[in-house]
Design a protein around this motif. Structure first.
Motif, PDB file in Angstrom:
ATOM      1  N   HIS A  33       0.869  -1.058  -0.108  1.00 37.06           N
ATOM      2  CA  HIS A  33      -0.084   0.029   0.026  1.00 37.06           C
ATOM      3  C   HIS A  33       0.835   1.332  -0.102  1.00 37.06           C
ATOM      4  O   HIS A  33       1.907   1.519   0.972  1.00 37.06           O
ATOM      5  CB  HIS A  33      -0.835   0.107   1.364  1.00 37.06           C
ATOM      6  CG  HIS A  33      -1.916   1.195   1.444  1.00 37.06           C
ATOM      7  ND1 HIS A  33      -1.816   1.984   2.633  1.00 37.06           N
ATOM      8  CD2 HIS A  33      -2.450   1.873   0.523  1.00 37.06           C
ATOM      9  CE1 HIS A  33      -2.627   3.116   2.342  1.00 37.06           C
ATOM     10  NE2 HIS A  33      -3.010   2.961   1.194  1.00 37.06           N
ATOM     11  N   HIS A  56      -8.279   9.416  -0.282  1.00 41.97           N
ATOM     12  CA  HIS A  56      -7.743   9.458  -1.595  1.00 41.97           C
ATOM     13  C   HIS A  56      -8.045  10.231  -2.353  1.00 41.97           C
ATOM     14  O   HIS A  56      -8.134  10.065  -3.567  1.00 41.97           O
ATOM     15  CB  HIS A  56      -7.683   8.041  -2.188  1.00 41.97           C
ATOM     16  CG  HIS A  56      -7.257   6.653  -1.353  1.00 41.97           C
ATOM     17  ND1 HIS A  56      -8.027   6.196  -0.387  1.00 41.97           N
ATOM     18  CD2 HIS A  56      -6.016   6.082  -1.020  1.00 41.97           C
ATOM     19  CE1 HIS A  56      -7.563   5.227   0.053  1.00 41.97           C
ATOM     20  NE2 HIS A  56      -6.138   5.351   0.145  1.00 41.97           N
ATOM     21  N   LYS A 141       1.722  18.039   1.515  1.00 44.02           N
ATOM     22  CA  LYS A 141       2.456  17.792   2.814  1.00 44.02           C
ATOM     23  C   LYS A 141       2.892  19.176   3.460  1.00 44.02           C
ATOM     24  O   LYS A 141       3.084  20.039   2.671  1.00 44.02           O
ATOM     25  CB  LYS A 141       3.093  16.677   2.905  1.00 44.02           C
ATOM     26  CG  LYS A 141       2.908  15.364   2.102  1.00 44.02           C
ATOM     27  CD  LYS A 141       1.372  14.837   2.954  1.00 44.02           C
ATOM     28  CE  LYS A 141       0.926  13.652   2.295  1.00 44.02           C
ATOM     29  NZ  LYS A 141      -0.366  13.068   2.727  1.00 44.02           N
TER      30      LYS A 141
HETATM   31  C1  HEM Z   1      -9.257   0.288   1.604  1.00 45.85           C
HETATM   32  C2  HEM Z   1      -8.501  -0.010   0.819  1.00 45.85           C
HETATM   33  C3  HEM Z   1      -7.242   0.801   0.289  1.00 45.85           C
HETATM   34  C4  HEM Z   1      -6.686   0.817  -1.022  1.00 45.85           C
HETATM   35  C5  HEM Z   1      -7.114  -0.135  -2.078  1.00 45.85           C
HETATM   36  C6  HEM Z   1      -5.696   1.911  -1.235  1.00 45.85           C
HETATM   37  C7  HEM Z   1      -5.011   1.991  -2.084  1.00 45.85           C
HETATM   38  C8  HEM Z   1      -4.159   3.126  -2.347  1.00 45.85           C
HETATM   39  C9  HEM Z   1      -3.392   3.403  -3.392  1.00 45.85           C
HETATM   40  C10 HEM Z   1      -3.724   2.726  -4.702  1.00 45.85           C
HETATM   41  C11 HEM Z   1      -2.881   4.503  -3.457  1.00 45.85           C
HETATM   42  C12 HEM Z   1      -1.604   5.114  -4.381  1.00 45.85           C
HETATM   43  C13 HEM Z   1      -2.500   6.435  -4.734  1.00 45.85           C
HETATM   44  C14 HEM Z   1      -1.552   7.206  -5.706  1.00 45.85           C
HETATM   45  O1  HEM Z   1      -0.289   6.988  -6.033  1.00 45.85           O
HETATM   46  O2  HEM Z   1      -2.290   8.399  -6.201  1.00 45.85           O
HETATM   47  C15 HEM Z   1      -2.783   4.995  -1.788  1.00 45.85           C
HETATM   48  C16 HEM Z   1      -2.371   5.811  -1.407  1.00 45.85           C
HETATM   49  C17 HEM Z   1      -2.571   6.485  -0.106  1.00 45.85           C
HETATM   50  N1  HEM Z   1      -3.467   5.676   0.918  1.00 45.85           N
HETATM   51 FE1  HEM Z   1      -4.719   4.145   0.312  1.00 45.85          FE
HETATM   52  N2  HEM Z   1      -5.841   2.469   0.087  1.00 45.85           N
HETATM   53  C18 HEM Z   1      -6.793   2.184   1.069  1.00 45.85           C
HETATM   54  C19 HEM Z   1      -7.037   2.280   2.386  1.00 45.85           C
HETATM   55  C20 HEM Z   1      -6.362   3.390   2.677  1.00 45.85           C
HETATM   56  C21 HEM Z   1      -6.553   3.834   4.432  1.00 45.85           C
HETATM   57  C22 HEM Z   1      -7.516   3.017   5.198  1.00 45.85           C
HETATM   58  C23 HEM Z   1      -5.851   4.925   4.642  1.00 45.85           C
HETATM   59  C24 HEM Z   1      -5.617   5.616   5.789  1.00 45.85           C
HETATM   60  C25 HEM Z   1      -6.426   5.574   6.943  1.00 45.85           C
HETATM   61  C26 HEM Z   1      -4.986   5.072   3.304  1.00 45.85           C
HETATM   62  C27 HEM Z   1      -4.159   5.936   3.167  1.00 45.85           C
HETATM   63  C28 HEM Z   1      -3.603   6.365   1.988  1.00 45.85           C
HETATM   64  C29 HEM Z   1      -2.414   7.511   2.000  1.00 45.85           C
HETATM   65  C30 HEM Z   1      -2.113   8.557   3.015  1.00 45.85           C
HETATM   66  C31 HEM Z   1      -1.808   7.410   0.592  1.00 45.85           C
HETATM   67  C32 HEM Z   1      -0.756   8.318   0.043  1.00 45.85           C
HETATM   68  C33 HEM Z   1      -1.303   9.541  -0.650  1.00 45.85           C
HETATM   69  C34 HEM Z   1      -1.152  10.643   0.271  1.00 45.85           C
HETATM   70  O3  HEM Z   1      -0.175  10.713   1.011  1.00 45.85           O
HETATM   71  O4  HEM Z   1      -2.169  11.313   0.351  1.00 45.85           O
HETATM   72  N3  HEM Z   1      -5.335   4.240   2.345  1.00 45.85           N
HETATM   73  N4  HEM Z   1      -3.879   4.028  -1.266  1.00 45.85           N
END
Ligand code: HEM
Length: 461
Positions: A33, A56, A141
């Motif tokens: 992730h 997201h 950030k």
């Molecule tokens: C539930 C299933 C989840 C999937 C399938 C998922 C998938 C992803 C993917 C594909 C990215 C990359 C996006 C990009 O590069 O633009 C990402 C980034 C991220 N995700 Fe998730 N995610 C999930 C849940 C979560 C949860 C529960 C959290 C926080 C509580 C989270 C926090 C983040 C953060 C902080 C990033 C980095 C983007 C940023 O810093 O704003 N994700 N996630």
């Protein structure tokens, strides 16, 4: 299947979640992730729809969808055995909580308001990213200026700490205030993955301040419970703290002691003791020992493995001994009263700073409405104050722009001043209630009016 066995379906080491009614096994995705394993693990065992949608906004929709699709559970037999922890809790706790899947509607692509809001804010950050020659993920950030501000805040914090260790009287007051200023400006963002674009830095920073709260317990309470369902009775743990003594929401049951909650003395005692006895001690009992593994009977807690629970409790015990009892082994020559003063006063003042900056921006007569549109709900349940004032911004760590923070939790608070006019303008355009107060004084008055309203006995109770 019994309740205990159902809890086992969501046992440590597995990451099964339900998003928009579809079940996924994200266990193999945990270490892949991009937002880090710790963040992803928050959806384990529960309905992950809100977390998935709310974390997201700056990521590509098609990437998010294709990622999820790889982990869809298709085995019907397995699906029949699955229940979210929220459903299990509703069965066992017996309160009238609405089902989490019914709380919000998620039209394809978002409501008109949500689409316009997210696009406008994305455009703002896309321009910023271009101007600052970086990716959008980096642009949301902490900026170098914010990091410099933090370094400057660190100086009085360190100096007052040295004075505290020398039992200086003035440090009894300066230390907790400077500690609050420093922690509010860094811990909170890090706990929302909003300090750095590198997940390990966010996790590391949130572990630097264990006094404040265990980062694991905080994540369950704040990120999962409060941010997903703000001011929703039986779902937001923050409107269910010490519910025998305080009633913060009209749907919470009225009890006799609530009659006295609007008294300033009662409120003062509550605010002074909340961190030490609430976040640091009662939280842990609530989450891991009450038998139902549910924080404030509102957010289910995924069980820790035995080893993990042991490590967690040992670190909490160690923190309590270091933070609370240090005067008894450091200030060897001081008398008992001095030792006691150095134990109690800093922790009470810190607690007061925390409470004033976290209660008044959520609880006012204007923040108890609901909306099925998650974006609108975040705005109408937030109470902004002093948006144009640097002092309000600094002392609250950006929590004075509560609506913007709730809408975009992964954005560092240093950017909220710039997106606030965009949010406000769109609210005016779409006729959405946007709660503002001029500053701390007006906001405290509103909080007190709300507290008085909630103190009144309700006929149906
Ligand atoms: C539930 C299933 C989840 C999937 C399938 C998922 C998938 C992803 C993917 C594909 C990215 C990359 C996006 C990009 O590069 O633009 C990402 C980034 C991220 N995700 Fe998730 N995610 C999930 C849940 C979560 C949860 C529960 C959290 C926080 C509580 C989270 C926090 C983040 C953060 C902080 C990033 C980095 C983007 C940023 O810093 O704003 N994700 N996630």
């Amino acid at each position: 299947m019994s309740t205990t066995n159902l809890r086992n379906v969501h046992s440590p080491g597995t990451l099964i979640t339900r998003i928009h009614g579809v079940w996924y096994d994200l266990t193999p995705f945990l270490n892949k992730h991009p937002g880090g394993a710790k963040a992803l693990s928050l959806v384990a065992g529960r309905d992950g729809t809100v977390l998935f949608e709310s974390q997201h906004q700056f990521s590509s929709k098609s990437l998010m969808r294709s990622t999820l699709n790889q982990y869809r559970i298709t085995d019907q037999k397995m699906i029949n055995n699955l229940k979210t922890l929220e459903e299990i809790d509703s069965d066992t706790l017996g309160h009238n909580a609405e089902k989490v899947e019914d709380l919000f509607e998620w039209p394809e692509g978002g409501s008109e308001f949500a689409k316009e809001l997210v696009t406008s804010v994305r455009n703002y950050f896309a321009n910023e990213a271009k101007r600052r020659k970086m990716t959008m993920k980096e642009a949301i950030k902490a900026t170098p200026m914010k990091k410099l501000e933090l370094l400057l805040l660190c100086v009085p914090f360190m100096i007052s700490f040295i004075y505290l260790l020398q039992a200086s009287f003035i440090s009894l007051f300066t230390f907790p205030i400077f500690t609050w200023l420093f922690i509010a400006n860094v811990f909170h963002d890090a706990s929302h993955y909003g300090f750095s674009s590198k997940p390990w830095i966010n996790v590391g920073v949130s572990y630097l301040f264990p006094y404040f709260s265990s980062p694991s317990t905080w994540a369950v309470q704040h990120i999962v419970g409060h941010h997903s369902y703000p001011n929703i009775a039986h779902r937001d743990p923050d409107v269910a703290h010490t519910k025998d003594f305080r009633r913060d929401h009209p749907e919470m049951k009225w009890k006799n002691p609530h009659e006295f909650q609007a008294n300033w003395l009662n409120l003062g005692i509550h605010w002074l003791m909340s961190i030490t006895f609430g976040l640091c001690i009662a939280n842990e009992y609530e989450a891991y020992f009450k038998g139902c593994l549910s924080y404030n009977d509102a957010v289910p807690v995924v069980p820790f493995s035995k080893m993990r629970l042991l490590a967690h409790l040992a670190s909490r015990f160690f923190t309590a001994v270091v933070v609370l009892l240090w005067p008894f082994y450091v200030l060897q020559e001081a008398n008992f009263i001095t030792k006691l003063a150095f134990t109690i006063i800093p922790s009470f003042i810190f607690s007061f700073c925390f409470m004033v900056n976290t209660q008044i921006n959520h609880l006012s007569p204007d923040t108890i409405n609901k909306s099925k549109d998650w974006y609108v709900h975040q705005i109408i349940t937030a109470q902004n104050f002093g948006e144009q004032s640097y002092l309000h911004y600094l002392f609250s760590g950006g929590l004075n722009m509560q609506a913007e923070h709730h809408l975009f939790p992964t954005v560092n608070h240093c950017h909220l001043r710039y997106i606030q006019p965009i949010v406000k303008e769109l609210c005016i355009k779409h006729g959405i209630q946007y709660n503002m107060a001029s500053g701390y004084i007006e906001c405290v008055k509103k909080y007190m009016t709300h507290t008085k309203n909630m103190a009144k006995q309700v006929k149906s109770d």
